[in-house]
Design a protein around this motif. Structure first.
Motif, PDB file in Angstrom:
ATOM      1  N   GLU A 475       0.828  -1.212   0.000  1.00  0.00           N
ATOM      2  CA  GLU A 475       0.000   0.000   0.000  1.00  0.00           C
ATOM      3  C   GLU A 475       0.861   1.261   0.000  1.00  0.00           C
ATOM      4  OE1 GLU A 475      -3.674   1.969   2.598  1.00  0.00           O
ATOM      5  OE2 GLU A 475      -2.980  -0.065   2.984  1.00  0.00           O
ATOM      6  N   LEU A 476       2.010   1.208   0.664  1.00  0.00           N
ATOM      7  CA  LEU A 476       2.896   2.375   0.702  1.00  0.00           C
ATOM      8  C   LEU A 476       3.630   2.584  -0.609  1.00  0.00           C
ATOM      9  CD1 LEU A 476       4.494   2.093   4.270  1.00  0.00           C
ATOM     10  CD2 LEU A 476       2.573   3.512   3.546  1.00  0.00           C
ATOM     11  N   THR A 477       3.839   1.537  -1.360  1.00  0.00           N
ATOM     12  CA  THR A 477       4.598   1.635  -2.614  1.00  0.00           C
ATOM     13  C   THR A 477       3.704   1.641  -3.850  1.00  0.00           C
ATOM     14  OG1 THR A 477       4.896  -0.788  -2.567  1.00  0.00           O
ATOM     15  CG2 THR A 477       6.658   0.576  -1.635  1.00  0.00           C
ATOM     16  N   HIS A 478       2.401   1.440  -3.669  1.00  0.00           N
ATOM     17  CA  HIS A 478       1.450   1.471  -4.786  1.00  0.00           C
ATOM     18  C   HIS A 478       0.245   2.320  -4.374  1.00  0.00           C
ATOM     19  CE1 HIS A 478       3.815  -2.177  -5.412  1.00  0.00           C
ATOM     20  NE2 HIS A 478       3.530  -2.082  -6.691  1.00  0.00           N
ATOM     21  N   ARG A 479      -0.404   2.866  -5.331  1.00  0.00           N
ATOM     22  CA  ARG A 479      -1.571   3.694  -5.046  1.00  0.00           C
ATOM     23  C   ARG A 479      -2.820   2.823  -4.998  1.00  0.00           C
ATOM     24  NH1 ARG A 479      -0.645   9.115  -8.801  1.00  0.00           N
ATOM     25  NH2 ARG A 479       1.162   9.925  -7.643  1.00  0.00           N
ATOM     26  N   TYR A 480      -3.392   2.769  -3.819  1.00  0.00           N
ATOM     27  CA  TYR A 480      -4.646   2.021  -3.673  1.00  0.00           C
ATOM     28  C   TYR A 480      -5.805   2.860  -4.230  1.00  0.00           C
ATOM     29  CZ  TYR A 480      -8.728  -0.124  -1.537  1.00  0.00           C
ATOM     30  OH  TYR A 480      -9.954  -0.719  -1.347  1.00  0.00           O
ATOM     31  N   LYS A 481      -6.675   2.225  -4.990  1.00  0.00           N
ATOM     32  CA  LYS A 481      -7.849   2.900  -5.531  1.00  0.00           C
ATOM     33  C   LYS A 481      -9.080   2.072  -5.192  1.00  0.00           C
ATOM     34  CE  LYS A 481      -7.720   4.860  -9.552  1.00  0.00           C
ATOM     35  NZ  LYS A 481      -7.622   5.057 -11.010  1.00  0.00           N
ATOM     36  N   GLY A 482      -9.994   2.683  -4.463  1.00  0.00           N
ATOM     37  CA  GLY A 482     -11.232   2.026  -4.107  1.00  0.00           C
ATOM     38  C   GLY A 482     -12.328   2.332  -5.109  1.00  0.00           C
ATOM     39  N   THR A 483     -13.536   1.921  -4.766  1.00  0.00           N
ATOM     40  CA  THR A 483     -14.684   2.140  -5.649  1.00  0.00           C
ATOM     41  C   THR A 483     -14.878   3.617  -5.958  1.00  0.00           C
ATOM     42  OG1 THR A 483     -15.749   0.187  -4.701  1.00  0.00           O
ATOM     43  CG2 THR A 483     -17.149   1.729  -5.883  1.00  0.00           C
ATOM     44  N   LEU A 484     -14.793   4.449  -4.933  1.00  0.00           N
ATOM     45  CA  LEU A 484     -15.023   5.884  -5.131  1.00  0.00           C
ATOM     46  C   LEU A 484     -13.898   6.539  -5.915  1.00  0.00           C
ATOM     47  CD1 LEU A 484     -16.375   6.823  -1.594  1.00  0.00           C
ATOM     48  CD2 LEU A 484     -17.682   6.282  -3.642  1.00  0.00           C
ATOM     49  N   ASP A 485     -12.696   5.935  -5.917  1.00  0.00           N
ATOM     50  CA  ASP A 485     -11.582   6.496  -6.677  1.00  0.00           C
ATOM     51  C   ASP A 485     -11.771   6.322  -8.172  1.00  0.00           C
ATOM     52  OD1 ASP A 485      -9.063   7.115  -4.666  1.00  0.00           O
ATOM     53  OD2 ASP A 485     -10.433   5.618  -3.891  1.00  0.00           O
ATOM     54  N   TYR A 486     -12.709   5.494  -8.574  1.00  0.00           N
ATOM     55  CA  TYR A 486     -13.076   5.379  -9.983  1.00  0.00           C
ATOM     56  C   TYR A 486     -14.284   6.255 -10.309  1.00  0.00           C
ATOM     57  CZ  TYR A 486      -9.919   1.436 -10.796  1.00  0.00           C
ATOM     58  OH  TYR A 486      -8.810   0.649 -10.942  1.00  0.00           O
ATOM     59  N   ILE A 487     -15.275   6.242  -9.424  1.00  0.00           N
ATOM     60  CA  ILE A 487     -16.533   6.940  -9.713  1.00  0.00           C
ATOM     61  C   ILE A 487     -16.353   8.458  -9.678  1.00  0.00           C
ATOM     62  CG2 ILE A 487     -18.887   7.311  -8.931  1.00  0.00           C
ATOM     63  CD1 ILE A 487     -18.897   4.477  -7.836  1.00  0.00           C
ATOM     64  N   ILE A 488     -15.755   8.978  -8.602  1.00  0.00           N
ATOM     65  CA  ILE A 488     -15.694  10.428  -8.422  1.00  0.00           C
ATOM     66  C   ILE A 488     -14.804  11.100  -9.472  1.00  0.00           C
ATOM     67  CG2 ILE A 488     -14.886  12.230  -6.837  1.00  0.00           C
ATOM     68  CD1 ILE A 488     -16.074  10.614  -4.569  1.00  0.00           C
ATOM     69  N   PRO A 489     -13.577  10.606  -9.753  1.00  0.00           N
ATOM     70  CA  PRO A 489     -12.807  11.240 -10.837  1.00  0.00           C
ATOM     71  C   PRO A 489     -13.511  11.154 -12.191  1.00  0.00           C
ATOM     72  CG  PRO A 489     -11.358   9.941  -9.437  1.00  0.00           C
ATOM     73  CD  PRO A 489     -12.758   9.620  -9.019  1.00  0.00           C
ATOM     74  N   PHE A 490     -14.245  10.067 -12.438  1.00  0.00           N
ATOM     75  CA  PHE A 490     -14.990   9.956 -13.702  1.00  0.00           C
ATOM     76  C   PHE A 490     -16.035  11.068 -13.790  1.00  0.00           C
ATOM     77  CE2 PHE A 490     -18.851   8.606 -15.845  1.00  0.00           C
ATOM     78  CZ  PHE A 490     -18.380   8.264 -17.096  1.00  0.00           C
ATOM     79  N   ILE A 491     -16.815  11.235 -12.734  1.00  0.00           N
ATOM     80  CA  ILE A 491     -17.838  12.280 -12.747  1.00  0.00           C
ATOM     81  C   ILE A 491     -17.201  13.655 -12.865  1.00  0.00           C
ATOM     82  CG2 ILE A 491     -19.672  13.349 -11.389  1.00  0.00           C
ATOM     83  CD1 ILE A 491     -20.233  10.607 -10.163  1.00  0.00           C
TER      84      ILE A 491
END
Length: 1004
Positions: A475-491
Motif C-alpha cells: 500500500e505504501l509503494t502502490h496507489r490504492y484505488k477504491g470504488t469511489l476512486d473510480y466513480i468520483i474522478p470519472f464524474i
C-alpha cells in the motif's frame, strides 16, 4: 551511589555522584584519598540520539507515504463535510443549501438556537479540528491534495501522542539515560511494526485525536504523581482541559480513563507502596498514617472529580444515556455478545500487539520484584508504579469497551501504545536487577527461560503480523484505488458542473457531497423527500443492499432513461477501512491493494441519465454506446485486404430517421458460423464500427447451398441511430474469420446529430414506460418473463412496437414482444399490454446484460427503460475442473440443493449457498466430489438468486446461486458424495458442507 571498579590488583568500591551542566553530565568518583571527574563518551550518546531521530522519521514517513490514497470513506467524509458545516454556520448542522447531512437515527439529533438541527452522535472536537483542516485544504482544487491535507492534520496529532508519552516521563530515568534511549528506540520500533496503529493514524477521524489526549493525560498524571509535580493550579487547569476535550472527542474513553485512574489511586492506598509522593518530597509510606494516605488520595483525585462534573452537562447535551440505551436495544446486546466482544479484543491484541509477550514480562517482573525485595529503590518503585498504572488502564478499558453494542478496532486502538510502553517498563524492571542477583542460579534460569519464552511469543506474533506487513508495504509503494476512486474522478472529468448534479446512492453519500459539492439523495438511510426528485446519476452499491430497500432504486430507474457505465474495480462494501479483522456483524476489513473485478458481475456500476451533457473525458468517448466497438487501424488494414468472400442476401433493409432494421443471411465458405456470426459493419473515413446481430437459423439456405454444414447463417439486426456518432457511413457485412472479412454493400446510411431531448421525457407530457413484472426467472438455459408493459400515450398496439432489450458492454439484443390480453387490466389499450417471453441464452454471447424495455412508436421518439434486473451469460455449460484443497477450518454455511439429476453422462447440481451471517458478494462457490477412490472439484456457473435475498432480507445474497453440469465421462468409476465449498478471500473465510446427494459413475 556505589561504583565497583575491577583492575588487576583486585576489586575497589568508590562513592559516585553526578551533576549536569551545559556541556553534559559529569560524574564525581571519589574514595578517601583521591577524586576523579569523568564524563561519559559523547559518541555513544550522539548515536542514540541519531537512532531515535531516524526511527521517528521512519515512523512518520510510513504514516504520510501515499496518505492521499484512497479518497475518504464514509466516516472520514462525515468528518470533512461537518468541518465544512462548521466553517459555514459555526456548528455541525445537518442541513445546508443542498443536502441533508446525516446517517444516524433521529434520537441522536438536537435542535439548538436559531432552530438549527445538529448531530450529537459524535463528539464535536473532531469537527472543529476538521474545519481548520478543510480551511487549509481549500487552497487547492485537486481532490487528492485536499485528502492529504485533511488526513495529514489528523495524523500529526496521533504521531505527537505516540511520541509525547515516553518523552514526558524522562524525569524517571535521569540516572538511567542509556536505558531510557534504549527503551525509546525499542518503543518506536514496536510502533513502526504495528500495522493496525499505522492504518488508524492515517484516518481523518477521532482515532488519532484520542491517542493524543489519552497519552497527554497519562503523561501529566505520571509526572504529577510519580516524578516531579507541577503547581496545583497548573495541573488542575491542564488535566481538566484535557479530560473535557477527550470527552468531546470520544466520550467512552473518557469514562474508562477516569475509572482506570481511580482504581490506581485506590490501589496506592490499599497496597501501601513503599514510596509515595507527598507535598514537598517523596516519603516512605511506613511513616504515613491512614489519614495521611487518604489525604494524599483526595488531593490527587479531586481533579478527576472536577473534570467529571464539567462533563455532566456535556453528557446531557450529547444524549449519552439515550443513545447508548437505544443502541443496546436495537442491536440486541446481552451477556453472550459481551463475551464475544471480549474475545475479539483479546484476539486482536494477541495476534497484532504482542499481548502474550506483555503477560510473560509482567509475570517475570512480578517474580523478580518478590524475589529480591532489598533492591526496591526509588527508581524501581517508580517504574513499577508506571507499569501498574498502564496495566490498570488497559484492563479497565478492555472490560469497559467490550460493553459496546457494536465494536470496531478503532474504538480500542488507543491502548496499543500504552500496552507497548507497559511491556518496556516491565522489561526495564527486570533489566535493572543487580548484577550479583543475575549471576545466581535462579537469576540465570530466569533470564534463560525468559529469553526462550519471549522468542517463541515474538515468533508467534510475527506469524500473524507478517502478512499485514507485506500488505502495508504494498500500500505504501502502490496507489490504492477504491470504488469511489473510480466513480468520483470519472464524474469530475466528464461533467463541467458536477456541483449541479443530483446523485442517488445508498452508501458513502458524504464523499460525493465533499468532493463534488453535489446534491445526494436516499443515502445510507432514507432521507426526507428523496423519492420526489429525479437523480442525474444512480450509484447502487450492491454490497450495501441490505441497508436500503432495493425497490427504492427500482422506482427511480423506472422513471427515466439511464445508461449503465461499468468500472473494472470490485464493488466493495466500503472504499476502505482500517479494520483488520471482519466480524459477524461487520464484514468490512482493510484492503491493501486495489481489488479488481474478476467478472462483469463484480464490477462497480453507475447509471447515468441519457440526457446529461457529458464533456469529453479521459475514460469514455462522447456519445459512444459500449456495445459499439471501434476497430483499431491495424485491424482495419487486415479487413481491407480481404473483401468480397462473403456470400449473402438481404431480405429487408428498412431505415427511418431513428432506426435501421436489416434481415438476411450471409456466410463465408469454410467458416464456423456458430462461433463466427455475422456483424453489421458501418464505415466512414475516420471510423469503423461493427455491431453484433442476432443469429437466426436458416435451414432453407442450407438446403440450397451444399457447401454449408450449419443452419446458423441467418441474421437480424435492429440499430438505434442516436447511439452512433454522426456521419455518412457505408454499410457492410463483417465476419471475424481469418483476421476479419468484410463485404461492402451498395448502401449508405446518414447519421445526423439527434438532440438528446428527444429521448428524455419532458417535465410535462412526458412519456414513461409503465410496467409490472409478475414473474422473472433466470434459469440455467433461458430467461422467463411475464407481466404487462404500457408506454403512456401509446394507443395503437398494432403500429407501435415494444421490445425486450438485453444490453451488455459488447452486445445488444432485441426481442419483440407480442401483445397478450390481460383480462385484469380493463380498458383500451391496457387490455393488450400483457406479455410473456422466454429468451434462450444459447443464442447470446457471454457477458453481463442489463434488461430493459425498448418502445418504438410509429410516430415520435423511442423510449428506453432499464429494469432492476441483470443476468450473466456463460457459454461454457460444463463446469470446469479445478484444483482445490478442503479448508482446514470451516465457517457456518447456509445451503440448498434445488435440483439434482444424475444421468449416465453428466450430473446436474443447482442451488444456492452462502457464508452464514455475511453477504454473498465476493464468494466463489465450488462443487466438491469425494469418494474412497478420488476427489474432484468443479467450479459451477454463477446464477443470480434475488429470491434468496428476498427471503433472508438482512443480507445481499444475489450472488449465492450456482448451476453445475459435471461431465461424468472424465471421472474414475465410483460413488461420489456431493459437497459445496465456499472461498471468500475478501472476508478471509472458507466453508465446506457435504450433502446427502451421491453421483454414481459407472465403469464404461
Amino acid at each position: 551511589m556505589k561504583l565497583r571498579i575491577l583492575d588487576r590488583r583486585g576489586e575497589y568500591w568508590f562513592n559516585c555522584q553526578y551533576f549536569e551542566s551545559n556541556n553534559g553530565i559529569y560524574f564525581y568518583i571519589y574514595s578517601q584519598r583521591e577524586l576523579h571527574m569523568m564524563k561519559p563518551a559523547e559518541g555513544s550518546f550522539s548515536k542514540r540520539i541519531i537512532l531515535v531521530i531516524g526511527l521517528t522519521i521512519l515512523f512518520t514517513g510510513s504514516i504520510f507515504k501515499n496518505l492521499s490514497y484512497p479518497l475518504f470513506w464514509s466516516d472520514e467524509a462525515d468528518t470533512a463535510i461537518y468541518g465544512q458545516q462548521v466553517l459555514k454556520y459555526g456548528l455541525p448542522t445537518i442541513h445546508d443549501e443542498k443536502n441533508y447531512i446525516y446517517n444516524g437515527d433521529p434520537y441522536s439529533l438536537r435542535i439548538i438556537h436559531d432552530n438549527k438541527e445538529v448531530s450529537v452522535f459524535n463528539g464535536w472536537a473532531i469537527y472543529y479540528w476538521a474545519a481548520l483542516a478543510v480551511k487549509f485544504a481549500g487552497a487547492t482544487q485537486d481532490i487528492y491534495a485536499k485528502t492529504v491535507i485533511i488526513r495529514g492534520m489528523f495524523s500529526v496529532l496521533g504521531i505527537l501522542g505516540i511520541i509525547i508519552l515516553p518523552l514526558l516521563v524522562l524525569g524517571a530515568f535521569r540516572k538511567h539515560l542509556r536505558l531510557f534511549w534504549l527503551m525509546v528506540s525499542v518503543y518506536l520500533l514496536l510502533e513502526i511494526c504495528s500495522t493496525s496503529l499505522s492504518l488508524h493514524l492515517r484516518q481523518a477521524r477521532y482515532y488519532p485525536m484520542v491517542i493524543l489526549w489519552v497519552n497527554l493525560i497519562l503523561a501529566l498524571y505520571i509526572r504529577q504523581v510519580m516524578i516531579k509535580p507541577l503547581g496545583t493550579t497548573t495541573y488542575m487547569i491542564l488535566q481538566v482541559l484535557l479530560l473535557v476535550v477527550l470527552y468531546n472527542t470520544f466520550f467512552p474513553v473518557f469514562y474508562l480513563v477516569i475509572a482506570g485512574l481511580l482504581v490506581f489511586e485506590v490501589l496506592l492506598l490499599v497496597m501501601r507502596f513503599p514510596y509515595q509522593y507527598q507535598p514537598g518530597a517523596w516519603q516512605e509510606t511506613a511513616h504515613l498514617t491512614l489519614k495521611d494516605r487518604l489525604t494524599a488520595l483526595v488531593g490527587r483525585s479531586w481533579v478527576l472529580g472536577l473534570a467529571f462534573l464539567f462533563c455532566i452537562p456535556l453528557g446531557q447535551f450529547y444524549k449519552v444515556s439515550v443513545i447508548t440505551d437505544k443502541m443496546s436495544t436495537q442491536l440486541g446486546f446481552d451477556s453472550a455478545q459481551y463475551l464475544v466482544n471480549l474475545q475479539d479484543i483479546m484476539t486482536f491484541f494477541v495476534k497484532q500487539e504482542f499481548l502474550l509477550l506483555a503477560i510473560c514480562l509482567k509475570i517475570l517482573a512480578f517474580a523478580s520484584w518478590m524475589k529480591w525485595p532489598a533492591n526496591r529503590d526509588l527508581f524501581a518503585h517508580r517504574i513499577r508504579a508506571m507499569a501498574t498504572l498502564l496495566l490498570l488502564i488497559v484492563v479497565v478499558s478492555i472490560l469497559g469497551m467490550a460493553r459496546s453494542p457494536y465494536l470496531y478496532e478503532r474504538m480500542y486502538i488507543y491502548l496499543q501504545p500504552l500496552l507497548m510502553l507497559m511491556m518496556l517498563l516491565d522489561a526495564a524492571l527486570i533489566y535493572t536487577m543487580p548484577g550479583k542477583e543475575r549471576k545466581t542460579v535462579w537469576g540465570k534460569k530466569l533470564q534463560f527461560g525468559a529469553a526462550i519464552f519471549a522468542a517463541l511469543l515474538v515468533m508467534q506474533s510475527l506469524w500473524f503480523k507478517a502478512p499485514h506487513w507485506k500488505g502495508y508495504w504494498h500500500e505504501l509503494t502502490h496507489r490504492y484505488k477504491g470504488t469511489l476512486d473510480y466513480i468520483i474522478p470519472f464524474i469530475q472529468s466528464h461533467y463541467k458542473n458536477p456541483e449541479k448534479l443530483i446523485i442517488a446512492t445508498n452508501y458513502e453519500e458524504f464523499t460525493y457531497m465533499f468532493y463534488l459539492g453535489c446534491r445526494t439523495i436516499i443515502g445510507y438511510i432514507n432521507r426526507p423527500n428523496s423519492l420526489q426528485e429525479n437523480p442525474d446519476i444512480v450509484v447502487y452499491r450492491k454490497g450495501r443492499g441490505q441497508n436500503e430497500n432495493s425497490t427504492t432504486f427500482d422506482n427511480i430507474l423506472q422513471r427515466d432513461q439511464y445508461k449503465r457505465i461499468g468500472f473494472p474495480v470490485f464493488d466493495n462494501l466500503v472504499n476502505n477501512i482500517p479494520q483488520l479483522y471482519p466480524s459477524d456483524k461487520f464484514p468490512e476489513h482493510h484492503l491493501y491493494q486495489t481489488r479488481l473485478a474478476t467478472s462483469a458481475r463484480e464490477e462497480t456500476n453507475i447509471f447515468v441519465d441519457y440526457a446529461l451533457n457529458i464533456s469529453p473525458g479521459r475514460d469514455v468517448e462522447v456519445g459512444r454506446d459500449p456495445a459499439l466497438s471501434v476497430m483499431p487501424p491495424s485491424r482495419q488494414k487486415m479487413i481491407d485486404k480481404k473483401i468480397g468472400r462473403i456470400r449473402y442476401s438481404l431480405d429487408s433493409f428498412n431505415e427511418t430517421d431513428l432506426h435501421l432494421e436489416i434481415r438476411g443471411w450471409a456466410y463465408v465458405p469454410g467458416a464456423d458460423h456458430e462461433k463466427k456470426p455475422v456483424h453489421l459493419y458501418l464505415e466512414r473515413e475516420d471510423t469503423a464500427i461493427y455491431i453484433p446481430m442476432i443469429p437466426v437459423n436458416r435451414p432453407d439456405i442450407r438446403r440450397s447451398h451444399p457447401d454449408l454444414e450449419t443452419d446458423a447463417v441467418g441474421f437480424k439486426g435492429y440499430i438505434v441511430k442516436h447511439l452512433i456518432p454522426p456521419g455518412l457511413y457505408q454499410v457492410g457485412l463483417y465476419v471475424d474469420h481469418e483476421g476479419g472479412i468484410v463485404h461492402h454493400l451498395n448502401r449508405y446510411v446518414q447519421i445526423t446529430e439527434i438532440s438528446m431531448d428527444r429521448f428524455r421525457p419532458s417535465a410535462t407530457g412526458r412519456r414513461v414506460i409503465r410496467y409490472a413484472i409478475d414473474q422473472f426467472e433466470d434459469n440455467y438455459f433461458y430467461i422467463s418473463m411475464s407481466g404487462w408493459v404500457h408506454p403512456e400515450g401509446s394507443v395503437n398496439a398494432a403500429t407501435d412496437s415494444t421490445f425486450i432489450l438485453l444490453s451488455s458492454d459488447d452486445n445488444n439484443y432485441y426481442y419483440y414482444l407480442d401483445p397478450l390480453k390481460r383480462a385484469d387490466l380493463a380498458g383500451e389499450p391496457m387490455e393488450n399490454a400483457g406479455f410473456m417471453s422466454n429468451i434462450y441464452k444459447k443464442d447470446m454471447k457471454e457477458g453481463l446484460y442489463n434488461i430493459g424495455f425498448y418502445f418504438v412508436p410509429q410516430n415520435g421518439r423511442p423510449v428506453v427503460q432499464y429494469l432492476p434486473y441483470n443476468i450473466v451469460i456463460k457459454k461454457k455449460m460444463v463446469s470446469p475442473r479445478v484444483k482445490l484443497e478442503l479448508p482446514k477450518e470451516s465457517a457456518p454455511m447456509n445451503l440448498s440443493i434445488d435440483k439434482f439429476t444424475d444421468p449416465d453422462k453428466a450430473a446436474e447440481v443447482m442451488g444456492w449457498a452462502y457464508l452464514k451471517g455475511f453477504d454473498a458478494a465476493g464468494s466463489r462457490i465450488f462443487i466438491y466430489l469425494r469418494s474412497s477412490v478420488r476427489n474432484y472439484a468443479f467450479e459451477p456457473t454463477p446464477v443470480a438468486r434475488p429470491d434468496v435475498t428476498k427471503i433472508y432480507q438482512r443480507h445481499n445474497l444475489d450472488e449465492s446461486g450456482f448451476a453445475g453440469l459435471i461431465d461424468k465421462t472424465a471421472l474414475e468409476p465410483g460413488k461420489y458424495q456431493v459437497g459445496i465449498v465456499i472461498v471468500n478471500t475478501r472476508l478471509g473465510k472458507n466453508a465446506v458442507a457435504f450433502t446427502e446427494h451421491i453421483i454414481n459413475v459407472k465403469s464404461p
